[in-house]
Design an enzyme around this catalytic site. Structure first.
Site, short mmCIF file in Angstrom:
data_model
loop_
_atom_site.label_atom_id
_atom_site.label_comp_id
_atom_site.label_asym_id
_atom_site.label_seq_id
_atom_site.Cartn_x
_atom_site.Cartn_y
_atom_site.Cartn_z
N HIS A 280 -8.96 -4.12 8.36
CA HIS A 280 -7.90 -3.39 7.26
C HIS A 280 -7.22 -4.44 7.41
O HIS A 280 -6.39 -4.88 7.98
CB HIS A 280 -8.07 -2.21 6.80
CG HIS A 280 -6.74 -1.52 7.31
ND1 HIS A 280 -7.09 0.18 7.02
CD2 HIS A 280 -6.17 -1.33 8.01
CE1 HIS A 280 -5.47 0.16 8.53
NE2 HIS A 280 -5.03 -0.49 8.05
N ASN B 91 -9.62 -1.70 11.89
CA ASN B 91 -10.82 -1.44 12.01
C ASN B 91 -11.19 -3.10 11.13
O ASN B 91 -11.91 -3.27 9.73
CB ASN B 91 -11.54 -0.49 11.12
CG ASN B 91 -10.71 -0.19 10.24
OD1 ASN B 91 -9.25 -0.94 9.89
ND2 ASN B 91 -10.78 0.49 9.06
N GLU C 257 -10.03 -0.81 3.07
CA GLU C 257 -10.93 -0.56 4.33
C GLU C 257 -12.33 -0.99 4.28
O GLU C 257 -12.70 -1.36 3.12
CB GLU C 257 -10.67 0.94 3.66
CG GLU C 257 -9.84 1.24 4.12
CD GLU C 257 -9.40 2.12 5.92
OE1 GLU C 257 -9.36 0.93 6.50
OE2 GLU C 257 -9.17 3.13 6.37
N ASP D 55 0.94 -1.17 0.13
CA ASP D 55 -0.07 -0.19 0.16
C ASP D 55 0.61 1.49 -0.02
O ASP D 55 1.66 0.83 0.24
CB ASP D 55 -1.08 0.16 1.03
CG ASP D 55 -0.53 -1.03 2.82
OD1 ASP D 55 0.76 -0.78 2.43
OD2 ASP D 55 -0.95 -0.61 3.75
C1 GLP Z 1 -1.12 0.00 8.72
C2 GLP Z 1 -1.46 -0.33 7.04
C3 GLP Z 1 -1.41 -1.92 7.04
C4 GLP Z 1 -0.70 -2.01 8.55
C5 GLP Z 1 -1.75 -2.12 8.62
C6 GLP Z 1 -1.36 -2.53 10.89
O1 GLP Z 1 -2.42 1.44 8.20
N1 GLP Z 1 -2.23 -0.19 5.98
O2 GLP Z 1 -0.51 -2.51 6.20
O3 GLP Z 1 -0.41 -3.45 8.05
O4 GLP Z 1 -2.39 -0.92 9.36
O5 GLP Z 1 -0.62 -2.31 11.29
P1 GLP Z 1 0.67 -1.95 12.49
O6 GLP Z 1 1.23 -2.90 12.05
O7 GLP Z 1 1.39 -0.38 12.81
O8 GLP Z 1 -0.50 -2.29 13.90
#
Ligand code: GLP
Length: 249
Positions: A138, A136, A143, A67
């Protein structure tokens, strides 16, 4: 879906590194889609150490970006490609030529998303998707609501995601409101999906991911129907219901 519950974050990271190492041993030219975020950082450090010790060969890997924020150049301090380069690509000596990017600064972002999907298809799909879990539900920036067959596309971030991403960049004002995300369709078709989940704050969303209804309102719930999924969680994130506990190690 296999649930592996590790004692803590360091053991979670080592267990995840073992999964990646095993794949590289049998398939050195594997196609990986790779998350940023905080959860996989320990995995990437473990892999970097193994690379330094000469235990893994990354020279033939093909990497796909998961992403990216819309509108950022790759040298913007908030660029997810830049983040991936610092924590994963450079420590593992993976060159830019081995990477298929999601270019946040493309003149035509929708066309760039279509080109990305064509590249995934030409590569024969992902062998391994390394994913984190959004608060949430995702995956990448898919999303809610996101259907299981969504292509790679431009998406507007939910207020919840803007809020959770604020910790990376020092405030919500610094978080772009739109992003490009690899689509659910190719992610769910990955030959193996590795979902990493750490910390108390993810406990409830992990329980819903594993055991709740499969719904576009919680995109990660589609993992219940994917062909091969390994969830590695630490005890802090571990759901407490009997069904999930059956997978504890
Ligand atoms: C972010 C990213 C994801 C990531 C997720 C969890 O928004 N878009 O690719 O895996 O949320 O992030 P984290 O590992 O910092 O909790």
């Amino acid at each position: 879906m296999d649930l592996v519950v590790e004692r803590d974050y360091p053991t979670l990271s080592r267990a995840a590194a073992d999964v990646v190492t095993d794949l590289l041993t049998v398939k050195p030219d594997a196609r990986l889609v790779v998350a940023t975020g905080e959860t996989p950082l320990g995995l990437y450090r473990n892999l970097a150490d193994r690379k330094t010790r000469g235990e893994i060969d990354t020279s033939r890997l093909r990497i796909f970006q998961l992403d990216e924020y819309l509108g950022l150049t790759s040298d913007d301090s908030r660029s997810l490609y830049r983040w991936m380069r610092e924590v994963f690509l450079e420590p593992l000596a993976i060159g830019d030529h081995q990477v298929t990017r999601l270019p946040g600064d493309a003149a035509n972002p929708s066309e760039a998303c279509r080109a990305y999907d064509r590249a995934v298809e030409q590569a024969g799909g992902y062998d391994l998707a390394i994913l984190g879990l959004g608060p949430n539900g995702h995956l990448g920036f898919n999303e809610p609501p996101s259907d299981a067959d969504t292509p790679t596309r431009v998406i507007t971030l939910t207020p919840e995601t803007v809020h959770s991403n604020a910790r990376y960049w020092g405030g919500e004002d610094r978080v772009p409101r739109q992003a490009l995300t690899a689509g659910m369709k190719h992610l769910l078709a990955a030959r193996h999906i590795l979902l990493l989940v750490s910390g108390q704050g993810k406990k409830e969303i992990l329980a819903r991911t594993l055991e709740g209804p499969v719904t576009r309102e919680l995109p990660a719930s589609f993992l219940q129907r994917a062909q091969r999924v390994t969830v590695i969680s630490d005890r802090d994130a571990m759901p407490t219901s009997p069904a999930s506990l059956a997978g504890e190690v």
